[in-house]
Design a protein around this motif. Structure first.
Motif, PDB file in Angstrom:
ATOM      1  N   TRP A 346      48.129  41.061  38.194  1.00  0.00           N
ATOM      2  CA  TRP A 346      46.784  41.521  38.541  1.00  0.00           C
ATOM      3  C   TRP A 346      45.717  40.833  37.690  1.00  0.00           C
ATOM      4  CZ3 TRP A 346      44.256  45.921  35.659  1.00  0.00           C
ATOM      5  CH2 TRP A 346      42.964  46.177  36.148  1.00  0.00           C
ATOM      6  N   ASN A 351      44.856  35.203  43.544  1.00  0.00           N
ATOM      7  CA  ASN A 351      45.339  36.044  44.639  1.00  0.00           C
ATOM      8  C   ASN A 351      45.955  35.200  45.755  1.00  0.00           C
ATOM      9  OD1 ASN A 351      42.494  35.256  44.897  1.00  0.00           O
ATOM     10  ND2 ASN A 351      42.600  36.272  46.904  1.00  0.00           N
ATOM     11  N   TYR A 368      48.912  49.683  40.738  1.00  0.00           N
ATOM     12  CA  TYR A 368      48.719  48.282  40.376  1.00  0.00           C
ATOM     13  C   TYR A 368      48.710  47.402  41.635  1.00  0.00           C
ATOM     14  CZ  TYR A 368      49.127  48.739  35.301  1.00  0.00           C
ATOM     15  OH  TYR A 368      48.897  49.042  33.979  1.00  0.00           O
ATOM     16  N   ILE A 372      45.866  44.746  43.045  1.00  0.00           N
ATOM     17  CA  ILE A 372      46.128  43.372  43.483  1.00  0.00           C
ATOM     18  C   ILE A 372      45.620  43.169  44.906  1.00  0.00           C
ATOM     19  CG2 ILE A 372      47.950  41.700  43.992  1.00  0.00           C
ATOM     20  CD1 ILE A 372      49.580  42.974  41.725  1.00  0.00           C
TER      21      ILE A 372
END
Length: 400
Positions: A346, A351, A368, A372
């Motif tokens: 993260w 990404n 989490y 993300i």
């Protein structure tokens, strides 16, 4: 080559030497004819004993043991062989000697004598080797499970040709020879849910890159805009410089997050081998479709990131490294808390288009994954069955 030696002595031969010494002493006090015979016998026994000691001490002075280079990468159920080369560059022969090789039980030796032990498989075979001779021994095997079979022990058992003892020689050298068994590939249903409609790039909400083939309009020129992004026709029409605005785009990529812990979080998941086989299938699919991917696993590792990972890449060489990574995973080592892996991804990873959560997750770990997802990635879940997209379809266990 250096060996650690020890001798299994036979108590009969030292008795003969003692008798020979007594006969030699007795020969000095009897008649001339008998003295010659006794002296000859005693000297023969003493010389034989001396040659035996010399043989035990120097049999390995010029003895070498090596593995020949043959391909040793397989899938489960394949057959192969390793080949060893034993060479005696000295003058002492090895008669009725025995070579014993012990490796991890990822493979099973065929032929010779095979002894099943816990986590080990042992092969032994007799051979003769004269002075200044080289001999190759081919040892066939069959792969039994995913993993890496390394040479754990090599021992030569050599009978003393000048006596009744045996010389046991254990190799001190650590051989790098290994047999790598890749995981088989298990088909993942619904993998087409992540198939890109257009290969290479896709539209993204947040990205540092522009797709120059997808213009969406213009805006007023700002200091620092690239000269080649100025829209000259629009600038002439508006009477002021106008900058082209493009669709935000990023490269199609996958990120595998593997949690090897069970749902209780205390032991390794029972279906972990199936998960590895499904990852092998999905990474092969990504390779065929030119999709870059990366992998993160909550198993401790001694490198910059304290857990097993593979950086993003694509192509057949990258896929081969993936198979080797999966083959080398050992679950007897310490596991890293999965939250630590998710936090790192993260905070520090760019990404990707899709994040594939492999294995079970807790409520806290799902938080989490949500973080993300907010960065622009889509979530997919895989836990031994078919692939599902969307966090509501994943298999989540309650924490606490």
């Amino acid at each position: 080559m250096k060996f650690q030696k020890y001798v299994q002595e036979n108590k009969t031969f030292p008795v003969f030497v003692l008798v020979g010494t007594i006969l030699l002493m007795a020969g000095l006090f009897i008649d001339f004819y008998s003295m010659h015979m006794l002296i000859f016998i005693s000297i023969f026994l003493i010389i034989l004993y001396g040659l035996g000691v010399f043989y035990e001490r120097h049999i390995d002075d010029y003895l070498t043991f090596t593995f020949t280079e043959v391909p040793n990468r397989h899938y489960k159920g394949d057959e192969g062989y390793i080949e060893v080369e034993i060479e005696q560059k000295g003058i002492l022969p090895l008669l009725n000697a025995e070579v014993v090789i012990e490796m991890d039980d990822v493979i099973e030796f065929k032929g010779g004598k095979t002894i099943a032990r816990r986590y080990m498989t042992t092969f032994s075979k007799n051979f003769n080797l004269m002075f200044w001779e080289k001999r190759k021994i081919k040892i066939p095997y069959e792969t039994k499970k995913r993993g890496v079979a390394k040479v754990q022990n090599i021992e030569l058992v050599v009978p003393n040709i000048f006596g009744f003892s045996k010389v046991f020689m254990k190799a001190r050298k650590r051989f790098n020879k290994e047999v790598i068994v890749y995981p088989n590939k298990t088909v993942v249903p619904n993998i087409d849910l992540m198939s890109p409609k257009n290969m290479g790039f896709h539209r993204a909400t947040h990205s540092l890159f522009d797709e120059h083939t997808l213009p969406v309009g213009t805006r007023d020129y700002e200091q620092g805009d690239a000269f080649n992004k100025i829209h000259w026709k629009a600038s002439a029409k508006e009477g002021a410089l106008q900058t082209k605005v493009f669709e935000k785009a990023s490269q199609i990529s996958w990120c595998f997050l593997l949690n090897v812990r069970s749902e209780q979080g205390l032991s390794v998941a029972e279906n972990v081998e199936t998960l590895l086989e499904q990852i092998a299938y999905m990474t092969e699919y990504a390779t065929k479709n030119q999709i870059p991917y990366r992998i993160f696993v909550n198993i401790s590792a001694l490198d910059q990131i304290p857990f097993i990972h593979q950086l993003e890449g694509e192509g057949h060489f990258h896929y081969r490294k993936t198979l080797e990574l999966l083959a080398r995973m050992k679950f007897l080592t310490f596991n890293t808390p999965y939250e630590r892996v998710l936090h790192f991804v993260w905070k520090h990873e760019s990404n990707p288009a899709y994040v594939i959560q492999v294995g079970s997750v807790t409520d806290r770990q799902m938080q989490y994954l949500k973080l993300i997802e907010r960065k622009g990635s889509k979530l997919a879940f895989l836990n031994g069955g078919s692939l599902t997209t969307g966090p509501s379809e994943g298999k989540v266990k309650q924490s606490g």
